[in-house]
Scaffold this active site. Structure first.
Site, PDB file in Angstrom:
ATOM      1  N   GLY A  46       0.839  -1.191   0.000  1.00  0.00           N
ATOM      2  CA  GLY A  46       0.000   0.000   0.000  1.00  0.00           C
ATOM      3  C   GLY A  46       0.873   1.240   0.000  1.00  0.00           C
ATOM      4  O   GLY A  46       2.065   1.168   0.341  1.00  0.00           O
ATOM      5  N   GLN A  51       2.923   9.915   1.914  1.00  0.00           N
ATOM      6  CA  GLN A  51       4.277   9.343   1.985  1.00  0.00           C
ATOM      7  C   GLN A  51       5.191   9.839   0.870  1.00  0.00           C
ATOM      8  O   GLN A  51       6.405   9.744   0.976  1.00  0.00           O
ATOM      9  CB  GLN A  51       4.203   7.805   1.923  1.00  0.00           C
ATOM     10  CG  GLN A  51       3.575   7.201   3.165  1.00  0.00           C
ATOM     11  CD  GLN A  51       3.426   5.703   3.028  1.00  0.00           C
ATOM     12  OE1 GLN A  51       2.487   5.233   2.424  1.00  0.00           O
ATOM     13  NE2 GLN A  51       4.368   4.948   3.563  1.00  0.00           N
ATOM     14  N   CYS A  91       5.919  -0.375   7.700  1.00  0.00           N
ATOM     15  CA  CYS A  91       5.594   0.825   6.929  1.00  0.00           C
ATOM     16  C   CYS A  91       6.823   1.265   6.150  1.00  0.00           C
ATOM     17  O   CYS A  91       7.925   1.291   6.704  1.00  0.00           O
ATOM     18  CB  CYS A  91       5.151   1.943   7.879  1.00  0.00           C
ATOM     19  SG  CYS A  91       4.719   3.468   7.027  1.00  0.00           S
ATOM     20  N   LEU A  92       6.608   1.609   4.889  1.00  0.00           N
ATOM     21  CA  LEU A  92       7.726   2.063   4.051  1.00  0.00           C
ATOM     22  C   LEU A  92       8.344   3.350   4.596  1.00  0.00           C
ATOM     23  O   LEU A  92       9.498   3.646   4.306  1.00  0.00           O
ATOM     24  CB  LEU A  92       7.245   2.277   2.610  1.00  0.00           C
ATOM     25  CG  LEU A  92       6.765   1.011   1.881  1.00  0.00           C
ATOM     26  CD1 LEU A  92       6.094   1.370   0.572  1.00  0.00           C
ATOM     27  CD2 LEU A  92       7.929   0.041   1.651  1.00  0.00           C
ATOM     28  N   HIS A 133      -4.448   1.491   7.668  1.00  0.00           N
ATOM     29  CA  HIS A 133      -3.070   2.005   7.771  1.00  0.00           C
ATOM     30  C   HIS A 133      -2.875   3.194   6.809  1.00  0.00           C
ATOM     31  O   HIS A 133      -2.286   4.214   7.186  1.00  0.00           O
ATOM     32  CB  HIS A 133      -2.113   0.847   7.458  1.00  0.00           C
ATOM     33  CG  HIS A 133      -0.663   1.183   7.393  1.00  0.00           C
ATOM     34  ND1 HIS A 133       0.267   0.673   8.281  1.00  0.00           N
ATOM     35  CD2 HIS A 133       0.057   1.957   6.532  1.00  0.00           C
ATOM     36  CE1 HIS A 133       1.476   1.135   7.970  1.00  0.00           C
ATOM     37  NE2 HIS A 133       1.382   1.902   6.905  1.00  0.00           N
ATOM     38  N   GLU A 134      -3.394   3.054   5.576  1.00  0.00           N
ATOM     39  CA  GLU A 134      -3.214   4.130   4.577  1.00  0.00           C
ATOM     40  C   GLU A 134      -4.061   5.357   4.908  1.00  0.00           C
ATOM     41  O   GLU A 134      -3.608   6.493   4.726  1.00  0.00           O
ATOM     42  CB  GLU A 134      -3.554   3.623   3.165  1.00  0.00           C
ATOM     43  CG  GLU A 134      -2.796   2.401   2.686  1.00  0.00           C
ATOM     44  CD  GLU A 134      -1.301   2.455   2.895  1.00  0.00           C
ATOM     45  OE1 GLU A 134      -0.752   3.558   3.027  1.00  0.00           O
ATOM     46  OE2 GLU A 134      -0.685   1.373   2.952  1.00  0.00           O
ATOM     47  N   HIS A 137      -2.299   7.433   7.328  1.00  0.00           N
ATOM     48  CA  HIS A 137      -1.289   8.313   6.705  1.00  0.00           C
ATOM     49  C   HIS A 137      -1.931   9.615   6.224  1.00  0.00           C
ATOM     50  O   HIS A 137      -1.366  10.705   6.410  1.00  0.00           O
ATOM     51  CB  HIS A 137      -0.631   7.638   5.506  1.00  0.00           C
ATOM     52  CG  HIS A 137       0.491   6.702   5.831  1.00  0.00           C
ATOM     53  ND1 HIS A 137       1.626   7.099   6.506  1.00  0.00           N
ATOM     54  CD2 HIS A 137       0.667   5.393   5.548  1.00  0.00           C
ATOM     55  CE1 HIS A 137       2.452   6.060   6.620  1.00  0.00           C
ATOM     56  NE2 HIS A 137       1.898   5.009   6.054  1.00  0.00           N
TER      57      HIS A 137
HETATM   58  O1  GNR Z   1       4.072  -2.677   2.610  1.00  0.00           O
HETATM   59  C1  GNR Z   1       3.414  -2.538   3.653  1.00  0.00           C
HETATM   60  N1  GNR Z   1       3.095  -3.631   4.384  1.00  0.00           N
HETATM   61  C2  GNR Z   1       2.185  -3.616   5.428  1.00  0.00           C
HETATM   62  C3  GNR Z   1       2.126  -4.740   6.237  1.00  0.00           C
HETATM   63  C4  GNR Z   1       1.220  -4.792   7.285  1.00  0.00           C
HETATM   64  C5  GNR Z   1       0.377  -3.737   7.508  1.00  0.00           C
HETATM   65  C6  GNR Z   1       0.433  -2.599   6.725  1.00  0.00           C
HETATM   66  C7  GNR Z   1       1.325  -2.540   5.679  1.00  0.00           C
HETATM   67  S1  GNR Z   1       1.378  -1.142   4.660  1.00  0.00           S
HETATM   68  C8  GNR Z   1       3.029  -1.182   4.103  1.00  0.00           C
HETATM   69  C9  GNR Z   1       3.256  -0.119   3.050  1.00  0.00           C
HETATM   70  C10 GNR Z   1       3.055   1.240   3.667  1.00  0.00           C
HETATM   71  O2  GNR Z   1       3.835   1.770   4.415  1.00  0.00           O
HETATM   72  N2  GNR Z   1       1.943   1.839   3.390  1.00  0.00           N
HETATM   73  O3  GNR Z   1       1.662   3.030   3.955  1.00  0.00           O
HETATM   74 NI    NI Z   2       2.769   3.079   5.833  1.00  0.00          NI
END
Ligand code: GNR
Ligand code: NI
Length: 167
Positions: A46, A51, A91-92, A133-134, A137
């Site tokens: 995601g 980001q 998270c990236l 999660h997104e 952000h």
């Molecule tokens: O790549 C991602 N893996 C992930 C694994 C578990 C829960 C959420 C994520 S999102 C993350 C990519 C990211 O940072 N998206 O904002």
């Molecule tokens: Ni993230």
């Protein structure tokens, strides 16, 4: 097409509240393409516009094993949430940190797709986690904010130390 730079914690720009997209135009469609390319290259499941330092309510996802089910959500709103579940998240924007986070187990989301059409997505499991999660952000929130104060301060210290070594 372009691979965009991803901001890293504790960059204060990750705390920006993203604004709703007024019109889904070619500029937004180009952003979506670049976000998919960036997400697949990372690789991640995601990516939120926040980001890549674009503060509009756009996110892309693909939680499929074959990386073959791209999903774009513009102006996403969670209209229903139920249950709760813990899943290990990463998270990236917070490299090399993986911690269990508690979130709703199932969500229903209203959004626009990249054509500007209204869509409704019912999600559970990893997709539900990733959508939440997104959207966090887009609201300037990171998964580390949902951890205990002790875990959060350990992570903060680790990144502050890394940053000092770069400077
Ligand atoms: O790549 C991602 N893996 C992930 C694994 C578990 C829960 C959420 C994520 S999102 C993350 C990519 C990211 O940072 N998206 O904002
Ligand atoms: Ni993230």
């Amino acid at each position: 097409m372009a691979i965009l730079d991803i901001l890293h914690y504790p960059d204060p720009r990750l705390r920006t509240l993203a604004k709703p997209v007024a019109t889904v135009d070619d500029g937004i469609r180009q952003l979506v393409k670049d976000m998919f390319e960036t997400m697949y290259a990372a690789p991640g499941i995601g990516l939120a516009a926040t980001q890549v330092d674009v503060h509009q309510r756009v996110l892309v996802l693909d939680v499929s094993e074959g990386r073959s089910q791209p999903l774009c959500l513009i102006n996403p709103v969670i209209v229903a949430a139920e249950g709760s579940e813990q899943m290990e998240e990463g998270c990236l924007s917070v490299p090399d940190v993986f911690e269990a986070v508690e979130r709703a187990e199932r969500v229903v989301v209203h959004a626009l797709d990249e054509k500007g059409n209204a869509i409704k997505v019912t999600a559970e499991g990893l997709l539900a986690v990733c959508i939440q999660h997104e959207i966090d952000h887009l609201d300037g929130r990171l998964f580390v904010d949902r951890l205990s104060a002790l875990k959060r301060s350990r992570i903060r210290k680790k990144f502050d130390k890394q940053q000092r070594q770069v400077v």
